[in-house]
Design a protein around this motif. Structure first.
Motif, short mmCIF file in Angstrom:
data_model
loop_
_atom_site.label_atom_id
_atom_site.label_comp_id
_atom_site.label_asym_id
_atom_site.label_seq_id
_atom_site.Cartn_x
_atom_site.Cartn_y
_atom_site.Cartn_z
N PRO A 11 -4.24 21.67 -23.11
CA PRO A 11 -5.60 21.15 -22.89
C PRO A 11 -6.27 20.69 -24.18
O PRO A 11 -7.16 19.85 -24.15
CB PRO A 11 -6.34 22.35 -22.29
N THR A 12 -5.83 21.22 -25.31
CA THR A 12 -6.44 20.84 -26.58
C THR A 12 -6.21 19.36 -26.90
O THR A 12 -6.99 18.75 -27.63
CB THR A 12 -5.92 21.70 -27.74
N ILE A 13 -5.16 18.79 -26.33
CA ILE A 13 -4.91 17.36 -26.52
C ILE A 13 -6.06 16.57 -25.90
O ILE A 13 -6.61 15.64 -26.51
CB ILE A 13 -3.56 16.94 -25.90
N ILE A 14 -6.44 16.96 -24.68
CA ILE A 14 -7.54 16.28 -23.99
C ILE A 14 -8.83 16.51 -24.75
O ILE A 14 -9.64 15.60 -24.90
CB ILE A 14 -7.64 16.76 -22.53
N TRP A 15 -9.04 17.72 -25.23
CA TRP A 15 -10.23 18.03 -26.02
C TRP A 15 -10.30 17.08 -27.22
O TRP A 15 -11.35 16.51 -27.52
CB TRP A 15 -10.19 19.48 -26.49
N SER A 16 -9.18 16.90 -27.90
CA SER A 16 -9.12 16.03 -29.07
C SER A 16 -9.46 14.58 -28.70
O SER A 16 -10.23 13.92 -29.40
CB SER A 16 -7.73 16.11 -29.69
N TRP A 17 -8.90 14.10 -27.61
CA TRP A 17 -9.20 12.74 -27.16
C TRP A 17 -10.68 12.60 -26.86
O TRP A 17 -11.31 11.63 -27.26
CB TRP A 17 -8.43 12.39 -25.89
N TYR A 18 -11.23 13.57 -26.15
CA TYR A 18 -12.63 13.50 -25.72
C TYR A 18 -13.57 13.55 -26.93
O TYR A 18 -14.53 12.78 -27.00
CB TYR A 18 -12.94 14.62 -24.73
N GLN A 19 -13.31 14.43 -27.88
CA GLN A 19 -14.16 14.53 -29.07
C GLN A 19 -14.10 13.23 -29.86
O GLN A 19 -15.11 12.74 -30.34
CB GLN A 19 -13.74 15.72 -29.94
N GLY A 20 -12.91 12.68 -30.01
CA GLY A 20 -12.76 11.40 -30.72
C GLY A 20 -13.51 10.30 -30.01
O GLY A 20 -14.17 9.47 -30.63
N TYR A 21 -13.42 10.31 -28.68
CA TYR A 21 -14.12 9.31 -27.88
C TYR A 21 -15.63 9.43 -28.06
O TYR A 21 -16.31 8.43 -28.21
CB TYR A 21 -13.73 9.44 -26.40
N LEU A 22 -16.15 10.66 -28.05
CA LEU A 22 -17.59 10.85 -28.21
C LEU A 22 -18.07 10.37 -29.58
O LEU A 22 -19.16 9.84 -29.70
CB LEU A 22 -17.96 12.33 -28.03
N ILE A 23 -17.25 10.56 -30.59
CA ILE A 23 -17.64 10.19 -31.95
C ILE A 23 -17.45 8.70 -32.22
O ILE A 23 -18.34 8.04 -32.74
CB ILE A 23 -16.85 11.03 -32.98
N SER A 24 -16.29 8.17 -31.84
CA SER A 24 -15.95 6.80 -32.24
C SER A 24 -15.70 5.84 -31.08
O SER A 24 -15.37 4.68 -31.31
CB SER A 24 -14.70 6.81 -33.12
N GLY A 25 -15.79 6.31 -29.86
CA GLY A 25 -15.54 5.43 -28.73
C GLY A 25 -14.07 5.24 -28.45
O GLY A 25 -13.21 5.97 -28.94
N GLU A 26 -13.81 4.21 -27.66
CA GLU A 26 -12.45 3.96 -27.18
C GLU A 26 -11.45 3.68 -28.31
O GLU A 26 -10.27 3.99 -28.19
CB GLU A 26 -12.47 2.78 -26.20
N LYS A 27 -11.92 3.13 -29.41
CA LYS A 27 -10.99 2.80 -30.50
C LYS A 27 -10.32 4.05 -31.08
O LYS A 27 -9.22 3.97 -31.59
CB LYS A 27 -11.68 2.00 -31.60
N SER A 28 -10.96 5.21 -30.93
CA SER A 28 -10.35 6.44 -31.45
C SER A 28 -9.13 6.85 -30.64
O SER A 28 -8.32 7.65 -31.10
CB SER A 28 -11.37 7.59 -31.43
N LEU A 29 -8.98 6.31 -29.44
CA LEU A 29 -7.85 6.65 -28.57
C LEU A 29 -6.65 5.74 -28.80
O LEU A 29 -5.58 5.97 -28.25
CB LEU A 29 -8.28 6.56 -27.10
N MET A 30 -6.84 4.72 -29.61
CA MET A 30 -5.77 3.75 -29.83
C MET A 30 -4.76 4.25 -30.85
O MET A 30 -5.11 4.95 -31.79
CB MET A 30 -6.36 2.43 -30.34
#
Length: 106
Positions: free
Chosen positions: A33-52
């Motif tokens: 689940p920490t992977i999803i947490w990491s994606w979500y936190q990155g998304y909140l901070i930097s938006g979709e580009k953080s998921l690329m």
């Protein structure tokens, strides 16, 4: 490796269903689940580009966006922000309801 769109699908589901990270991990068959947490936190901070991935990000930088693509991206971000806002409002209402319940018990 999951694509950016796969990661966004997980985040949208998480927000829409007001799910916990373990619930989302179970639903999407993600081991940690920490992977999803990491994606979500990155998304909140930097938006979709953080998921690329680095490759996707460098490709995006070199490809000029049309007005239609920019509008589509803004609409996506707006949709996610609305979902997040609704989630936070419900969470606040639950917290207030809980605090009233605790006060009544005393």
């Amino acid at each position: 490796y999951p694509s950016t769109s796969d990661k966004m699908r997980v985040i949208k589901w998480l927000i829409k269903h007001h799910a916990s990270y373990p619930e989302a991990a179970h639903h999407f068959h993600i081991r940690h689940p920490t992977i999803i947490w990491s994606w979500y936190q990155g998304y909140l901070i930097s938006g979709e580009k953080s998921l690329m991935s680095r490759k996707e990000y460098s490709k995006m930088k070199t490809t000029p966006k049309t007005d239609a693509e920019k509008l589509k991206q803004v609409e996506k971000e707006n949709e996610l922000l609305r979902a997040e806002n609704a989630y936070l409002k419900k969470l606040d209402a639950l917290i207030q309801k809980e605090s009233k319940t605790v006060k009544k018990r005393k």
